[in-house]
Design a protein around this motif. Structure first.
Motif, short mmCIF file in Angstrom:
data_model
loop_
_atom_site.label_atom_id
_atom_site.label_comp_id
_atom_site.label_asym_id
_atom_site.label_seq_id
_atom_site.Cartn_x
_atom_site.Cartn_y
_atom_site.Cartn_z
N VAL A 129 45.80 42.32 40.84
CA VAL A 129 44.74 43.00 41.59
C VAL A 129 44.17 44.10 40.72
O VAL A 129 44.90 44.89 40.11
N VAL A 130 42.85 44.15 40.64
CA VAL A 130 42.17 45.22 39.92
C VAL A 130 41.16 45.88 40.85
O VAL A 130 40.72 45.29 41.84
N ARG A 131 40.81 47.10 40.49
CA ARG A 131 39.90 47.89 41.32
C ARG A 131 38.65 48.26 40.55
O ARG A 131 38.70 48.66 39.39
N SER A 132 37.51 48.09 41.22
CA SER A 132 36.26 48.66 40.74
C SER A 132 35.69 49.51 41.87
O SER A 132 36.16 49.43 43.01
N ASP A 133 34.71 50.33 41.58
CA ASP A 133 34.15 51.23 42.60
C ASP A 133 32.64 51.15 42.57
O ASP A 133 32.03 50.98 41.51
N LEU A 134 32.06 51.27 43.74
CA LEU A 134 30.61 51.31 43.88
C LEU A 134 30.25 52.55 44.68
O LEU A 134 30.49 52.61 45.89
N GLN A 135 29.73 53.57 43.99
CA GLN A 135 29.34 54.81 44.66
C GLN A 135 30.50 55.39 45.47
O GLN A 135 30.34 55.86 46.59
N GLY A 136 31.72 55.33 44.91
CA GLY A 136 32.87 55.92 45.59
C GLY A 136 33.54 55.01 46.60
O GLY A 136 34.56 55.38 47.18
#
Length: 319
Positions: free
Chosen positions: A125-132
């Protein structure tokens, strides 16, 4: 919620209307001899089969989800995703799961590891963020992925709790699929939008580029149910999405018009504009659902662009 984040959730929010949870499959009699647990790296197609017809609500364990974040209404099943609304730390949240994609190494190069590092069968599992707003991606051994998106009103108050809920959900899905759980599939009717490629069936990159005023190319996902022309967060972009929902109707802020020879519903929201038209009935005759095609545009004079593209696209829908 920032404009980029709002637009990222726009088509999902349009489709997040009253839906039905997946009907559980009938119990099967116990086997006299237990099969050995599956081993080896797990690919998305091994886990899901045809990604275009997966029932993503059936992959979620709502008995576990309800312990920490009970849905406020029945989960909404759509093509390529399952969504539900809840409240976490007192803040309204929208959680959406599914969105099968490929080229994870390329698309998620900047993502950071998240969740349990010891998931079985090569899953991670990996995480990315979009505007928090956190997005978690379950990556399979064949460079494919599923995504869980979280969009919430008060990111400061609910951020850590929302991330914890999303992590628990995706971890549960990963372990269930790794143990051999089989995904259920929807049986779409003849002429269904589920059989179309959103990047090529109704619009071309040339047609979209001409209306946006800059050259863009379409990027879809493994399901074929959505396509994005332009880069997420850019000031000019177009999204086409095929989904399921109740019969649409005009309401506050939603105008009913005739576009491309079809009854259409136009809504200006979040600095952009959506145009929706309904198609044939959904795959389950017991649900009050119809298929939808949605165009979402972010650009100067977005509704003019959306109307022009709908006039090109809608006549190409199956009859």
């Amino acid at each position: 919620m920032g404009r980029s984040t709002a637009f990222a959730a726009l088509t999902t929010a349009v489709l997040l209307l009253t839906g039905c949870a997946a009907t559980p499959a009938p119990d099967t009699p116990p086997s006299s001899s237990a099969a050995p647990p599956p081993t080896g790296p797990l690919t998305l197609r091994e886990a899901l089969g045809d990604p275009a017809t997966v029932d993503f609500c059936g992959l979620l364990d709502f008995s576990e989800i309800e312990k920490t974040s009970p849905p406020l209404s029945e989960p909404t099943l759509s093509m390529g995703a399952c969504s539900f609304q809840t409240r976490i730390a007192g803040s309204a949240a929208l959680i959406s799961f599914g969105f099968p994609d490929d080229r994870a190494k390329e698309r998620l190069a900047a993502a950071t590891p998240a969740g349990e590092p010891s998931l079985p069968r090569g899953l991670r599992v990996v995480r990315s963020d979009l505007q928090g707003q956190p997005l978690l991606h379950l990556v399979f051994a064949d460079d494919s992925s599923l995504r869980i998106g979280t969009f919430f009103e008060n990111r400061e108050a609910a951020g850590p709790e929302v991330l914890a809920v999303a992590t628990k959900i995706v971890d549960g899905v990963a372990r269930s699929l790794a143990s051999g759980k089989q995904a259920r599939h929807l049986e779409y009717r003849d002429g269904s939008l589920a059989r179309l490629d959103a990047c090529s069936a109704l619009l071309s990159g040339t047609e979209v580029s001409a209306r946006l005023g800059e050259a863009v190319s379409g990027k879809g996902d493994l399901s074929g149910h959505q396509c994005l022309w332009g880069d997420q967060g850019a000031p000019r972009l177009v999204r086409m999405e095929f989904g399921l929902g109740p019969h649409p109707k005009a309401a506050g802020g939603v105008q009913e018009e005739r576009l491309g020879g079809r009854r259409s519903f136009v809504q200006e929201v979040s600095g952009g504009c959506t145009v929706l038209t309904s198609h044939i009935g959904g795959p389950d005759p017991e649900r009050n659902q119809v298929e939808h095609a949605i165009l979402a545009v972010q650009a100067p004079d977005a509704c003019r662009v959306a109307r022009e593209l709908a006039a090109i696209a809608w006549p190409k829908l199956p009859v």
